[in-house]
Design an enzyme around this catalytic site. Structure first.
Site, PDB file in Angstrom:
ATOM      1  N   THR A  82      44.322  15.729 -41.003  1.00  0.00           N
ATOM      2  CA  THR A  82      44.485  16.057 -39.505  1.00  0.00           C
ATOM      3  C   THR A  82      43.134  15.775 -38.978  1.00  0.00           C
ATOM      4  OG1 THR A  82      43.855  18.312 -40.323  1.00  0.00           O
ATOM      5  CG2 THR A  82      46.261  17.823 -39.854  1.00  0.00           C
ATOM      6  N   VAL A 116      40.555  16.859 -37.024  1.00  0.00           N
ATOM      7  CA  VAL A 116      39.201  17.529 -37.017  1.00  0.00           C
ATOM      8  C   VAL A 116      38.659  17.879 -38.620  1.00  0.00           C
ATOM      9  CG1 VAL A 116      37.568  19.484 -36.300  1.00  0.00           C
ATOM     10  CG2 VAL A 116      39.451  18.692 -34.754  1.00  0.00           C
ATOM     11  N   CYS A 117      39.521  18.233 -39.201  1.00  0.00           N
ATOM     12  CA  CYS A 117      39.175  18.736 -40.694  1.00  0.00           C
ATOM     13  C   CYS A 117      38.784  17.124 -41.177  1.00  0.00           C
ATOM     14  CB  CYS A 117      40.592  18.778 -41.384  1.00  0.00           C
ATOM     15  SG  CYS A 117      41.198  20.255 -40.689  1.00  0.00           S
ATOM     16  N   ARG A 135      40.283  27.286 -39.316  1.00  0.00           N
ATOM     17  CA  ARG A 135      39.044  26.589 -39.622  1.00  0.00           C
ATOM     18  C   ARG A 135      37.916  27.582 -39.702  1.00  0.00           C
ATOM     19  NH1 ARG A 135      38.907  21.561 -39.162  1.00  0.00           N
ATOM     20  NH2 ARG A 135      40.490  21.582 -37.558  1.00  0.00           N
TER      21      ARG A 135
END
Lengths: 208, 204
Positions: free
Chosen positions: A92, A94-95, A170
């Protein structure tokens, strides 16, 4: 009549060629792996109920690591400060752009006598493929990546960061050598935490 | 099936394929990490957008760019006719992998007395804080000045969709700058990249 048949057959061949060429161009443009990153819409910033606070003893856990074997929190007790980075999911946006940064910031962790543990709720094969593309075929991440896949999200749940859709927040936790939590950042899932804030928190860890 | 129907299907299939061949390469709106060198063009030769960057603190970086004092500066104040901007990110694996190659490219320019004063380089760290940019510079010993673009404002102004992206800017002698080069993704060969920049900038 024969010529006409050849015409539409040619057109079909050309079509297949064009489609393949287009796919190849897309593959090249995005660099081989970027196109595998699953686009995610903006999500609710946080979606879990905190169970821990700074000053609490960090719950122990044992999880399988991508590199093989198992890693327990207690194995670092008295030896290393521990930073836990929960990220929502492999592949994904941002990760995929968070751990590559930590991977070149080993000096920061070393400076504060800290180890980093990366945790997601994905299974080992997924994490293997995902982390492999972060650092090139001949290299590997310097920190252990752990799978909280089964029982699903059990550690995330214990740390109060399991979201209702089954992925984790997160979130960053810092645990000192005494096993006490000194920092918690349950971050907006849509944004990457600044390294600055983690660095500042690590500056304090040996004083707490 | 009748031949006319087959022809109709073939034509439709062709149109879909044509759409896919062009449309598949359209990037996402978010800034991502770009791997292999892919899209290069000579720039659109339009006026380069005007924006301000902080004057570097280090004297060596100030003197490299021909700046003095404190505050901010505009690209046009840099003391060279050609500027190469690398838009990168601390978090971009492809930037990390090509960092040493870019340093080598910088060294090649420094070794060429005919280019050293005419081609300067800066880096812009998209979505990076000053701390992250400094960490990147320290980790890869980047020899040219780097600036943070935490809000992504500058990168968006420059039309950057992914990192690394290389943008060549040329002073037109009338106080404005034109973009002569735009490359999305890294490069394979340092000499070839240098030759490309020299040719497209019109330095030779």
């Amino acid at each position: 009549m024969r010529n006409r048949k050849w015409n539409w057959r040619h057109l079909l061949c050309l079509s297949v060629f064009l489609a393949l060429a287009g796919a190849a161009a897309a593959h090249g443009q995005s660099g081989g792996f970027t196109e595998f990153i699953y686009p995610v819409e903006k999500l609710k910033p946080t979606d879990s109920v905190p169970t821990l606070k700074v000053g609490d003893v960090a719950p122990d856990f044992t999880l399988p690591a991508v590199e093989g074997g198992k890693v327990s929190l207690r194995q670092y007790a008295g030896k290393k400060n521990v930073v836990i980075s929960f990220v929502p999911a492999a592949w994904t946006p941002v990760c995929s752009a968070q751990w590559p940064g930590y991977n070149i910031a080993k000096g920061l962790f070393d400076k504060h006598d800290a180890i980093l543990l990366g945790i997601t709720v994905d299974n080992i094969p997924t994490l293997y493929a995902w982390t492999k593309q972060m650092c090139g075929p001949s290299e590997k991440l310097w920190f252990p990546v752990l799978s909280d896949f089964y029982p699903h999200g059990a550690v995330a749940s214990k740390y109060g960061v399991l979201r209702s859709e089954g992925v984790s927040e997160r979130a960053l936790f810092i645990i000192n050598k005494k096993g006490v939590i000194t920092y918690i950042d349950v971050h907006d899932i849509n944004e990457r935490p600044l390294l600055d804030d983690l660095a500042k928190a690590l500056e304090r860890v040996n004083r707490q | 099936m009748e031949t006319s129907k087959k022809r109709l299907i073939a034509v439709l299939f062709f149109l879909v394929a044509l759409f896919l061949s062009g449309g598949a390469s359209q990037g996402a709106e978010t800034i991502t990490s770009i791997g292999n060198p892919t899209k290069v063009n000579g720039g659109d030769h339009t006026n380069f957008p005007v924006f301000e960057l902080p004057i570097p603190e280090h004297e060596s970086e100030k003197s490299y760019l021909g700046l003095s004092g404190t505050g901010t500066f505009k690209i046009g104040q840099i003391n060279a006719p050609v500027l190469l901007i690398e838009v990168f990110s601390f978090y971009c694996p492809h930037c990390q992998r090509t960092a040493s190659q870019i340093n080598e490219f910088y060294q090649r320019i420094q070794e060429r007395s005919d280019l050293k004063e005419r081609v300067k380089m800066i880096g812009i760290g998209v979505s990076n804080s000053a701390y992250e940019v400094d960490a990147y510079q320290e980790r890869y010993r980047v020899p040219f000045p780097l600036f943070p673009d935490e809000s992504i404002e500058i990168s968006q102004m420059l039309g950057v969709k992914g990192t690394p992206t290389f943008i060549g800017v040329k002073a037109d002698g009338k106080g404005t700058q034109k973009r002569f080069y735009f490359r999305e993704g890294g490069f394979q060969d340092t000499e070839q990249f240098l030759a490309e920049i020299i040719k497209l900038s019109g330095l030779k």
